[in-house]
Scaffold this active site. Structure first.
Site, PDB file in Angstrom:
ATOM      1  N   ARG A 183      42.456  34.357  60.373  1.00  0.00           N
ATOM      2  CA  ARG A 183      42.876  34.990  59.130  1.00  0.00           C
ATOM      3  C   ARG A 183      44.355  34.824  58.800  1.00  0.00           C
ATOM      4  O   ARG A 183      44.712  34.396  57.720  1.00  0.00           O
ATOM      5  CB  ARG A 183      42.573  36.505  59.179  1.00  0.00           C
ATOM      6  CG  ARG A 183      41.103  36.841  59.232  1.00  0.00           C
ATOM      7  CD  ARG A 183      40.911  38.308  58.926  1.00  0.00           C
ATOM      8  NE  ARG A 183      39.537  38.744  59.126  1.00  0.00           N
ATOM      9  CZ  ARG A 183      39.072  39.942  58.796  1.00  0.00           C
ATOM     10  NH1 ARG A 183      39.878  40.817  58.271  1.00  0.00           N
ATOM     11  NH2 ARG A 183      37.811  40.269  59.005  1.00  0.00           N
ATOM     12  N   HIS A 199      33.391  31.839  53.457  1.00  0.00           N
ATOM     13  CA  HIS A 199      34.304  32.909  53.873  1.00  0.00           C
ATOM     14  C   HIS A 199      33.618  34.268  53.696  1.00  0.00           C
ATOM     15  O   HIS A 199      33.725  34.895  52.636  1.00  0.00           O
ATOM     16  CB  HIS A 199      35.585  32.836  53.026  1.00  0.00           C
ATOM     17  CG  HIS A 199      36.747  33.569  53.631  1.00  0.00           C
ATOM     18  ND1 HIS A 199      37.389  33.140  54.781  1.00  0.00           N
ATOM     19  CD2 HIS A 199      37.389  34.703  53.262  1.00  0.00           C
ATOM     20  CE1 HIS A 199      38.372  33.959  55.071  1.00  0.00           C
ATOM     21  NE2 HIS A 199      38.393  34.939  54.165  1.00  0.00           N
ATOM     22  N   TYR A 253      37.965  37.631  34.174  1.00  0.00           N
ATOM     23  CA  TYR A 253      38.734  37.240  32.991  1.00  0.00           C
ATOM     24  C   TYR A 253      39.538  35.959  33.194  1.00  0.00           C
ATOM     25  O   TYR A 253      39.906  35.310  32.218  1.00  0.00           O
ATOM     26  CB  TYR A 253      39.711  38.355  32.607  1.00  0.00           C
ATOM     27  CG  TYR A 253      39.023  39.643  32.211  1.00  0.00           C
ATOM     28  CD1 TYR A 253      38.091  39.666  31.180  1.00  0.00           C
ATOM     29  CD2 TYR A 253      39.312  40.833  32.869  1.00  0.00           C
ATOM     30  CE1 TYR A 253      37.462  40.852  30.817  1.00  0.00           C
ATOM     31  CE2 TYR A 253      38.696  42.019  32.522  1.00  0.00           C
ATOM     32  CZ  TYR A 253      37.762  42.025  31.496  1.00  0.00           C
ATOM     33  OH  TYR A 253      37.147  43.185  31.140  1.00  0.00           O
TER      34      TYR A 253
END
Length: 835
Positions: free
Chosen positions: A40, A86, A130
């Site tokens: 990570r 992922h 968006y």
């Protein structure tokens, strides 16, 4: 249903393995830590990407969302990445995608975003439904040739698909865009750099493998290509020491200063215009903090702050007040707001293990990765070319025997028979015979034959070129160099971050005149300073004048005299000690309440300053003697207080209900005089209280009777001709020669110093004073009276004393001694009253 019988309890018990819980916890935590470190938080030294970034780019590559394709909804990209590669939260994946699209976070953004992806004001990106995104063209270079067996692939989380363990990375992304991340027990913070400089440095490492880090650095001691970090937000790096440390050791601290210009310096309409901010600086928050400092009085001389930034860049205008000292304001802004520190930690994964790397090692890791990529790509291309040459050889053989080949195929029973006949008759391979059988008759024309011969010659030339690359490390490196030069030509740009030398700017302290001031602190932790000259000396018995107007329910806790250039050690009733720069305390008028003390000292609730020591006096073998309200006393060597951080350090360990009363500086050969609220004093050799560490409680100094408490502490020599000044709560006081207080053994009851009857009240303070000293006395409600020690009568012990300050439903809060100036003004008449 399964036909196997259920295991018996004994069989289940036999499968249980006994493990020590600490061993299991240790191993489990190590597994977790390594998962965070590798999976990570830390980038790979080869492609400079964390797993989530690598998976996002590969998912877009899979989807065909390249730089020349249309934008796709970010939610689509995040969903594909989360579902296939992922298996973590969509929020973290979207955050990574958004950051790769921010031109103020990455020097060379890897994602071309469309929509709101955040701003330098700290605004978050719009919801992923968006915004739209696609790969930036430089990101495609990160994945170039990934289909040519250039990198290893591994199974994804559910074994349905495979994903690359590292990207081919045609550009040195780790140094170009930097990286930041916090793992378990370690963190990384690598700054971004300029592509042209890093490419030149990588080429230098390839061509000069024995070079040193100094050879790569461009600066006073080196003429290499890398000048230093190049932040996407521009700004300036102050000095080169931090850069040198970061490049040679992998760790360093860079001072990054905003780019600004002072307009109309020296005129009444001067202003400071900021056009570039340090990297990762939140513009809106920084502007708010400047405004807070102006409102709180920590920065003086600013009348207005305007944010005139737009899409073309940053522009923050800071207007000066008429008559303001621009140099002072400029240096205050640099010290508090326009400059920050970027701590470099070049930590990255090398062969799956975290390592701190210097500049050359970072470049070597990348260059070695590219050698492996180019070697594997060349081998792949060579295999493809050899396969093609093999097919073309079969075609040429067929064209040379076209009639016989056509007849053999026509007379064969089926395709398999035709292929077998070709293999037998012309010694063709299975691949060649397969190709001949599937070849159209139109390919047997003489023109087609010429094209095959030309192609075969080209393929043979390509095989020779590829073989030469694989056979020569020098040629392989030449390929890498030429490709890096191409990246430099395509994506290179000019530096944005400049260097400025630390020219030794005049500090705020240098520009502030030396002046004696009175510092006032209230119980509610308000603090301010006022010029001592604002308080004319009066005869004893005066009321003084207003020094502060505390808010309702508040009261004065401490007042002391200091110089604006003093560095003071402030001891509190909680046993903590803080370092204070007097000039940092805002100067305010006599009627002002003051500013919150947390802006100057990090005091806790109920914490009050009880003693002040000037740091300039801490020289040689000296000690700080401390007395607590409960009668304890201890000494600690001054060198134990060399490093006092902003949050203070412990000066003494206090028992429950006890508090630090007073502190005095000694030289190891002095006597200590302890005075109590009920008027008792004791004098003893300071060596009866041995030197102890900061965290010690101390030893008994005086036996207190009933509810008596310690009021103060004085240090004196045997032949000291000064007096002991005692001031009581109701404004009475007296002076008695210190010689009148005989030395006793520690922890006695002591002698009567002053009568503490109803008229006098309890003792507030004791001080050693000389005939020419002055006094600053402050009342609980904020009245300040300045007088001379000579005004207070010298009398014996066990007397009541005289009126020092006339009080009206008020009482004395603190007393401080002021050395009398040579040109001390004449005393005012005692009739002077409070304003």
């Amino acid at each position: 249903m399964s036909s196997e019988p259920e295991p018996t309890p004994d069989e289940v018990a036999q499968r249980v393995r006994n493990v020590r819980i600490e061993d299991e916890m240790e191993q489990s935590y190590i597994d977790y830590a390594m998962s965070v470190i590798v999976g990570r938080a830390l980038p790979d030294a080869r492609d400079g990407l964390k797993p989530v970034q690598r998976r996002l780019l590969y998912a877009m590559h899979d989807m065909g969302v390249t730089s020349n394709a249309g934008h796709r909804k970010s939610s689509n990209i995040v969903g594909e990445t989360m579902g296939n590669y992922h298996p973590h939260g969509d929020a973290s994946i979207y955050d990574a995608l958004a950051r790769m699209a921010q031109d103020f976070s990455l020097r060379y953004p890897l994602v071309d975003g469309q929509g709101n992806f955040g701003s330098v004001d700290g605004d978050p990106p719009a919801a992923m439904r968006y915004t739209e995104a696609r790969m930036a063209s430089i990101a495609e270079e990160m994945l170039s040739d990934i289909g040519k067996d250039t990198v290893d692939f591994e199974a994804n989380y559910d074994d349905r698909l495979t994903e690359p363990s590292v990207l081919p990375a045609a550009v040195p992304n780790l140094l170009l865009n930097g990286a930041s991340g916090i793992a378990v027990g370690m963190s990384t913070n690598i700054p971004p750099h300029n592509l042209r400089e890093i490419v030149d440095a990588a080429i230098h490492v390839i061509e000069n493998p024995e070079c040193t880090v100094r050879d790569l650095i461009h600066g006073p001691d080196g003429d290499g290509p890398v000048k230093g970090p190049d932040f996407p937000t521009g700004a300036n790096i102050v000095g080169r020491e931090g850069v040198y440390d970061a490049y040679t050791t992998g760790r360093g601290k860079l001072r990054v200063r905003a780019e600004y210009e002072v307009e109309n310096r020296g005129t009444d309409d001067a202003r400071i215009v900021v056009t570039e901010l340090p990297y990762q600086e939140n513009k809106a928050r920084r502007i708010q903090r400047i405004a807070d400092d102006v409102n709180d009085g920590r920065i003086e001389g600013i009348s207005d702050i305007r944010d005139e930034s737009d899409r073309d860049g940053i522009r923050v205008v800071i207007e000066m007040k008429r008559g303001a000292n621009v140099d002072v304001v400029e240096n205050q802004l640099i010290e508090r707001h326009l400059e920050n520190t970027f701590g470099v930690i070049s930590l990255a994964l090398v062969d799956g293990e975290p390592r701190v790397l210097n500049l050359k090692e970072l470049l070597e890791e990348y260059v070695e990765h590219r050698r492996e990529v180019v070697r594997r790509r060349t081998q792949y291309d060579l295999d493809e070319a050899e396969d093609r040459a093999h097919i073309l050889e079969g075609r040429l053989q067929a064209l040379q025997n076209v009639d016989e080949v056509v007849e053999l195929i026509r007379d064969s029973e089926d395709r398999d028979a035709a292929k077998a006949g070709l293999q037998s008759r012309f010694e063709m391979s299975e691949a060649q015979s397969e190709h001949i059988v599937r070849m159209q008759l139109g390919s047997l024309t003489s023109m087609e034959s010429a094209e095959v011969e030309d192609e075969y010659e080209d393929v043979q030339a390509e095989i020779e070129r590829l073989t030469a690359i694989l056979d020569s490390a020098e040629r392989l490196d030449g390929v890498i160099v030429s490709e890096l030069e191409e990246m430099k030509e395509t994506y290179g740009d000019d530096r944005r971050t400049s260097f400025v030398e630390n020219t030794g700017h005049v500090t705020r302290e240098d520009l502030i005149p030396e002046e004696d001031v009175v510092v006032v602190v209230t119980e509610s932790d308000y603090v301010k300073r006022m010029p001592l000259s604002a308080f004319d000396p009066q005869h004893r018995g005066g009321k003084g004048i207003i020094g502060v107007r505390p808010k309702e329910g508040d009261r004065v806790s401490t007042a002391f005299q200091a110089n604006t250039h003093d560095y003071l050690m402030c001891f509190t009733n909680h046993g903590q000690v803080y370092r204070l720069k007097v000039f940092e305390i805002p100067e305010m008028g006599r009627t002002a309440r003051g500013t919150s003390a947390v802006n100057v000292l990090d005091l806790d609730d109920g914490e009050e300053i009880t003693a002040v020591v000037n740091c300039e006096e801490l020289e040689g073998d000296r000690y700080l003697a401390m007395a607590t309200r409960g009668g304890y006393v201890k000494r600690t060597a001054v060198d134990a207080f060399e490093n006092i951080h902003s949050g203070g350090i412990r000066a003494i360990r206090l028992e429950d209900g006890d508090a630090l009363a007073d502190v005095e500086l000694t030289d190891g050969e002095m006597d200590l005089v302890i005075g109590t609220r009920q008027g008792m004093t004791i004098r003893f050799d300071e060596n009866e209280a041995r030197s102890m560490g900061r965290t010690a409680r101390g030893v008994n100094g005086i036996k207190l009777q009933g509810d008596d408490r310690v009021a103060g502490l004085v240090a004196t020599h045997g032949g000291d001709d000064r007096d002991l000044l005692t001031v009581t709560r109701n404004g009475y006081g007296k002076r008695t020669p210190l010689t009148k207080y005989r030395r006793q053994s520690r922890y006695g009851k002591g002698l009567i110093d002053i009568k503490t009857d109803e008229r006098n009240g309890e003792v507030v303070a004791i001080n050693a004073v000389g005939e020419d000293d002055g006094l600053v006395i402050m009342s609980d409600k904020g009245q300040i009276m300045r007088t001379e020690v000579a005004e207070v009568s010298e009398v014996g012990r066990n007397t009541k004393g005289v009126v020092v300050m006339r009080l009206d439903e008020d009482w004395v809060a603190s007393v401080d001694v002021v050395p009398a100036a040579e040109d001390e003004p004449e005393l005012e008449d005692t009739a002077a009253t409070a304003e």
